[in-house]
Design a protein around this motif. Structure first.
Motif, PDB file in Angstrom:
ATOM      1  N   THR A  94       0.821  -1.218   0.000  1.00 17.02           N
ATOM      2  CA  THR A  94       0.000   0.000   0.000  1.00 17.02           C
ATOM      3  C   THR A  94       0.854   1.267   0.000  1.00 17.02           C
ATOM      4  O   THR A  94       0.398   2.313  -0.466  1.00 17.02           O
ATOM      5  CB  THR A  94      -0.930   0.024   1.221  1.00 17.02           C
ATOM      6  N   HIS A  95       2.073   1.191   0.558  1.00 22.98           N
ATOM      7  CA  HIS A  95       2.997   2.322   0.574  1.00 22.98           C
ATOM      8  C   HIS A  95       4.410   1.761   0.408  1.00 22.98           C
ATOM      9  O   HIS A  95       4.725   0.699   0.963  1.00 22.98           O
ATOM     10  CB  HIS A  95       2.940   3.106   1.893  1.00 22.98           C
ATOM     11  N   SER A  96       5.259   2.481  -0.312  1.00 25.75           N
ATOM     12  CA  SER A  96       6.631   1.989  -0.484  1.00 25.75           C
ATOM     13  C   SER A  96       7.563   3.129  -0.863  1.00 25.75           C
ATOM     14  O   SER A  96       7.131   4.182  -1.350  1.00 25.75           O
ATOM     15  CB  SER A  96       6.694   0.893  -1.559  1.00 25.75           C
ATOM     16  N   LEU A  97       8.848   2.904  -0.625  1.00 24.77           N
ATOM     17  CA  LEU A  97       9.902   3.816  -1.050  1.00 24.77           C
ATOM     18  C   LEU A  97      10.674   3.191  -2.205  1.00 24.77           C
ATOM     19  O   LEU A  97      10.760   1.958  -2.311  1.00 24.77           O
ATOM     20  CB  LEU A  97      10.876   4.092   0.103  1.00 24.77           C
ATOM     21  N   LYS A  98      11.246   4.020  -3.031  1.00 26.73           N
ATOM     22  CA  LYS A  98      12.129   3.546  -4.082  1.00 26.73           C
ATOM     23  C   LYS A  98      13.381   2.951  -3.444  1.00 26.73           C
ATOM     24  O   LYS A  98      13.993   3.577  -2.576  1.00 26.73           O
ATOM     25  CB  LYS A  98      12.505   4.695  -5.009  1.00 26.73           C
ATOM     26  N   PRO A  99      13.783   1.734  -3.833  1.00 26.94           N
ATOM     27  CA  PRO A  99      14.991   1.144  -3.250  1.00 26.94           C
ATOM     28  C   PRO A  99      16.244   1.957  -3.587  1.00 26.94           C
ATOM     29  O   PRO A  99      16.275   2.707  -4.566  1.00 26.94           O
ATOM     30  CB  PRO A  99      15.053  -0.247  -3.886  1.00 26.94           C
ATOM     31  N   TYR A 100      17.254   1.804  -2.765  1.00 28.71           N
ATOM     32  CA  TYR A 100      18.568   2.419  -2.962  1.00 28.71           C
ATOM     33  C   TYR A 100      18.488   3.939  -3.010  1.00 28.71           C
ATOM     34  O   TYR A 100      19.176   4.599  -3.790  1.00 28.71           O
ATOM     35  CB  TYR A 100      19.241   1.870  -4.226  1.00 28.71           C
ATOM     36  N   ALA A 101      17.622   4.487  -2.164  1.00 29.50           N
ATOM     37  CA  ALA A 101      17.511   5.930  -2.014  1.00 29.50           C
ATOM     38  C   ALA A 101      17.150   6.211  -0.561  1.00 29.50           C
ATOM     39  O   ALA A 101      16.368   5.472   0.049  1.00 29.50           O
ATOM     40  CB  ALA A 101      16.454   6.499  -2.957  1.00 29.50           C
ATOM     41  N   ARG A 102      17.715   7.251  -0.013  1.00 31.99           N
ATOM     42  CA  ARG A 102      17.392   7.616   1.364  1.00 31.99           C
ATOM     43  C   ARG A 102      16.006   8.225   1.408  1.00 31.99           C
ATOM     44  O   ARG A 102      15.641   9.060   0.566  1.00 31.99           O
ATOM     45  CB  ARG A 102      18.437   8.597   1.890  1.00 31.99           C
ATOM     46  N   GLY A 103      15.208   7.796   2.405  1.00 35.40           N
ATOM     47  CA  GLY A 103      13.867   8.343   2.479  1.00 35.40           C
ATOM     48  C   GLY A 103      13.146   7.946   3.746  1.00 35.40           C
ATOM     49  O   GLY A 103      13.587   7.076   4.513  1.00 35.40           O
ATOM     50  N   ILE A 104      12.016   8.597   3.968  1.00 37.64           N
ATOM     51  CA  ILE A 104      11.149   8.343   5.119  1.00 37.64           C
ATOM     52  C   ILE A 104       9.751   8.072   4.585  1.00 37.64           C
ATOM     53  O   ILE A 104       9.193   8.882   3.831  1.00 37.64           O
ATOM     54  CB  ILE A 104      11.147   9.538   6.095  1.00 37.64           C
ATOM     55  N   LEU A 105       9.195   6.926   4.963  1.00 38.13           N
ATOM     56  CA  LEU A 105       7.877   6.513   4.491  1.00 38.13           C
ATOM     57  C   LEU A 105       6.859   6.670   5.609  1.00 38.13           C
ATOM     58  O   LEU A 105       7.064   6.177   6.719  1.00 38.13           O
ATOM     59  CB  LEU A 105       7.920   5.057   4.026  1.00 38.13           C
ATOM     60  N   GLU A 106       5.763   7.360   5.317  1.00 38.00           N
ATOM     61  CA  GLU A 106       4.682   7.529   6.278  1.00 38.00           C
ATOM     62  C   GLU A 106       3.406   6.932   5.706  1.00 38.00           C
ATOM     63  O   GLU A 106       3.137   7.047   4.507  1.00 38.00           O
ATOM     64  CB  GLU A 106       4.477   9.005   6.609  1.00 38.00           C
ATOM     65  N   GLY A 107       2.640   6.284   6.566  1.00 37.29           N
ATOM     66  CA  GLY A 107       1.402   5.676   6.093  1.00 37.29           C
ATOM     67  C   GLY A 107       0.601   5.099   7.246  1.00 37.29           C
ATOM     68  O   GLY A 107       0.944   5.265   8.428  1.00 37.29           O
ATOM     69  N   GLN A 108      -0.473   4.401   6.893  1.00 31.99           N
ATOM     70  CA  GLN A 108      -1.365   3.771   7.851  1.00 31.99           C
ATOM     71  C   GLN A 108      -1.282   2.254   7.702  1.00 31.99           C
ATOM     72  O   GLN A 108      -1.135   1.735   6.595  1.00 31.99           O
ATOM     73  CB  GLN A 108      -2.807   4.226   7.613  1.00 31.99           C
ATOM     74  N   ALA A 109      -1.383   1.553   8.824  1.00 33.28           N
ATOM     75  CA  ALA A 109      -1.404   0.094   8.812  1.00 33.28           C
ATOM     76  C   ALA A 109      -2.529  -0.384   9.721  1.00 33.28           C
ATOM     77  O   ALA A 109      -2.627   0.043  10.875  1.00 33.28           O
ATOM     78  CB  ALA A 109      -0.072  -0.480   9.288  1.00 33.28           C
ATOM     79  N   GLN A 110      -3.353  -1.275   9.178  1.00 31.50           N
ATOM     80  CA  GLN A 110      -4.489  -1.801   9.947  1.00 31.50           C
ATOM     81  C   GLN A 110      -4.122  -3.142  10.566  1.00 31.50           C
ATOM     82  O   GLN A 110      -3.800  -4.094   9.869  1.00 31.50           O
ATOM     83  CB  GLN A 110      -5.706  -1.983   9.037  1.00 31.50           C
ATOM     84  N   GLY A 111      -4.129  -3.211  11.887  1.00 25.94           N
ATOM     85  CA  GLY A 111      -3.891  -4.468  12.569  1.00 25.94           C
ATOM     86  C   GLY A 111      -5.057  -5.426  12.389  1.00 25.94           C
ATOM     87  O   GLY A 111      -6.172  -5.010  12.050  1.00 25.94           O
ATOM     88  N   ARG A 112      -4.793  -6.734  12.609  1.00 29.75           N
ATOM     89  CA  ARG A 112      -5.827  -7.749  12.403  1.00 29.75           C
ATOM     90  C   ARG A 112      -5.828  -8.740  13.560  1.00 29.75           C
ATOM     91  O   ARG A 112      -4.779  -9.095  14.116  1.00 29.75           O
ATOM     92  CB  ARG A 112      -5.594  -8.506  11.100  1.00 29.75           C
TER      93      ARG A 112
END
Length: 510
Positions: free
Chosen positions: A454-472
């Protein structure tokens, strides 16, 4: 007078060198399906062709063909181990290449034994022979995934993560999917050799795939949502443990941890590259103090221990108003994190820091975050679904989501990143749990309980990923039986099918 059955079509006779080259080519070619998972059908075709060849030769030759297929399969799927041993470990190129070849050849002895036994025991009837082939295939895969701590990378089921058979994951797991792949591929091949039945196997395979694609079971329910922040530092492996670069690497991760305002921030394996005695004065206390109050929880990788008690590859969690959480990696990587008996000479030839860790405890508790139970796993621990399943014995304490902290910068810029992402996706499918992946070089991603990124960063690049995750919450059938019995049900079922196909002539001749 009983009607005569039509004579089976004879497979063409090939020279042994050509046969071995063909088997190896099929093994290497079908690994494309582990990278381009939309080409899941390619694996079925290659397995069908292997089954076709081993059904028409003597047992010894069939064993050689299975071994060649398996060796090429593993080399094509794990050649990147050469990079870790040569570029970063300092092993001579010829020795690193030889190590990859030796490991692949040794682990393929299981598949060679399976195809050899199949050629000896087959009955000449499409469906029973396909069941026998699939049962022996499954036993070989279980052996590779378990014996000598196991190496299940590129297990056959992973190539189906985007195929119709992925719907079987919450029922039978990745190995069960591999059984079905082998069954369908072999059935197509064996039916094709029978006049009047050529299209039976193909029609049955299409029907099974169509039926599987319509199955959309749901065994879990929402337990709430977390806002998450995942850090990807992209620290070059040659700098990660170099003293002159450690300060900068540490500072970037610390800045990311301190700046996060989400419910949970996760930094990758060894994001803090210092041993406790090497940390700057006051560093640990100040970092812990930052998360002593406020809404944010932190989970990050750090090596822990000392020379006297030994070291662990660990993740530490800081939470408001609670003592720090600790998880120690249990399933260690041979040669990289522990030294197998008799191979210290080999590891001493490489320059790999912290190469002999202590194991963590089994069935470790989860990290509590705002009502969610986050279960860490480090690096390739997420290959072992049966071990993650041990945390689901008690539904009341079972994880509601997973967090994988990895650093596969050891392997350079190649297919390993996508392969590991697909492995994590398979775990999400098996347990119907989201997987948070915080990695050094990729793939940093949020995977939902359906195995979708649902959310991802490009590999081999510095970055910060923000998103939501639904527990089950809730248990899939796989989580239920694997948490109690491990992989034994699959092994016993495969053995029973093999025995039935060999020892019950009436069944085998129908």
């Amino acid at each position: 007078m009983a009607p005569r059955l039509p004579r089976a079509v004879e497979a063409p006779q090939l020279s042994l060198p050509f046969d071995l080259i063909l088997a190896a080519a099929l093994g290497a070619w079908h690994t494309l399906a582990y990278f381009y998972t939309e080409a899941w059908w390619l694996q079925l075709g290659c397995v069908a062709l292997l089954a076709w060849r081993v059904s028409s030769v003597a047992p010894a030759r069939a064993a050689a063909l299975g071994w060649a297929f398996g060796t090429a399969w593993l080399i094509a799927g794990t050649w990147w181990m050469f990079i870790s041993m040569h570029r970063y470990g300092g092993l001579p190129a010829w020795m690193a290449a030889g190590a990859v070849l030796a490991l692949s050849g040794f682990l393929s002895l299981y598949l060679g034994a399976a195809t050899g036994l199949f050629a000896r025991w087959r009955r000449g009837r499409p469906l029973p022979d396909a069941l026998l082939f699939a049962a022996l295939w499954l036993i070989a895969e279980l052996a590779r995934g378990v014996v000598f701590t196991g190496f299940p990378w590129v297990a056959s089921g992973y190539a189906q993560v985007d195929g119709p058979l992925a719907t079987l994951a919450p029922w039978v797991g990745v190995y069960g999917i591999g059984f079905v792949v082998a069954l369908l591929g072999a059935w197509v091949a064996f039916a094709w050799l029978q006049p009047g039945r050529r299209w039976v196997g193909a029609a049955a395979t299409v029907a099974v795939l169509a039926l599987a694609s319509t199955v959309h079971s749901s065994f879990t329910r929402s337990s709430g949502t977390l806002s998450v922040t995942l850090l990807q530092g992209n620290i070059p492996q040659e700098e990660k443990f170099a003293t002159e670069h450690q300060g900068a690497a540490l500072q970037w991760h610390v800045d990311g941890l301190l700046a996060a305002t989400s419910d949970l921030v996760v930094a990758p394996e060894t994001a803090v590259p210092f041993l406790p005695q090497q940390m700057p004065e006051g560093f640990w206390e100040s970092l812990r103090g930052r998360f002593a109050t406020g809404p944010t929880h932190a989970l990050f990788g750090v090596p822990l221990g000392d020379d006297e008690t030994g070291y662990t590859n660990s993740s530490v969690g800081f939470a408001p108003g609670r003592a720090e959480y600790r998880y120690d990696k249990r399933h260690l990587v041979p040669f990289g994190e522990f030294i197998p008996f008799g191979f210290r000479w080999f590891t001493q030839l490489m320059n790999i820091p912290l190469g002999d860790f202590n194991r963590g405890v089994p069935n470790a508790p989860s990290f509590a975050v705002d009502g969610q139970r986050v279960a860490p796993n480090i690096c390739y621990e997420d290959l072992f679904g049966e071990e993650l399943a041990a945390r689901f014995v008690d539904p009341a304490t079972a994880p509601t989501m997973f967090a994988n902290l990895s650093n596969i910068g050891w392997f350079g810029d190649n297919i390993a990143v996508d392969q590991h992402l697909h492995i994590s996706r398979m775990r999400s499918l098996e347990f119907e749990r989201p997987m948070l992946r915080a990695t050094n070089t990729g793939a940093t991603a949020i995977i939902d309980h359906r195995g979708q990124v649902t959310h991802s960063l490009k590999p081999y690049a510095r970055g910060i990923l923000e998103g939501q995750a639904q527990g089950r919450e809730g248990l899939t059938p796989f989580a239920w039986w694997a948490s109690r019995f491990g992989l034994w049900p699959l092994l016993l079922a495969a053995a029973a099918i093999a025995v039935a196909c060999v020892a019950l002539p009436r069944f085998a001749r129908r």
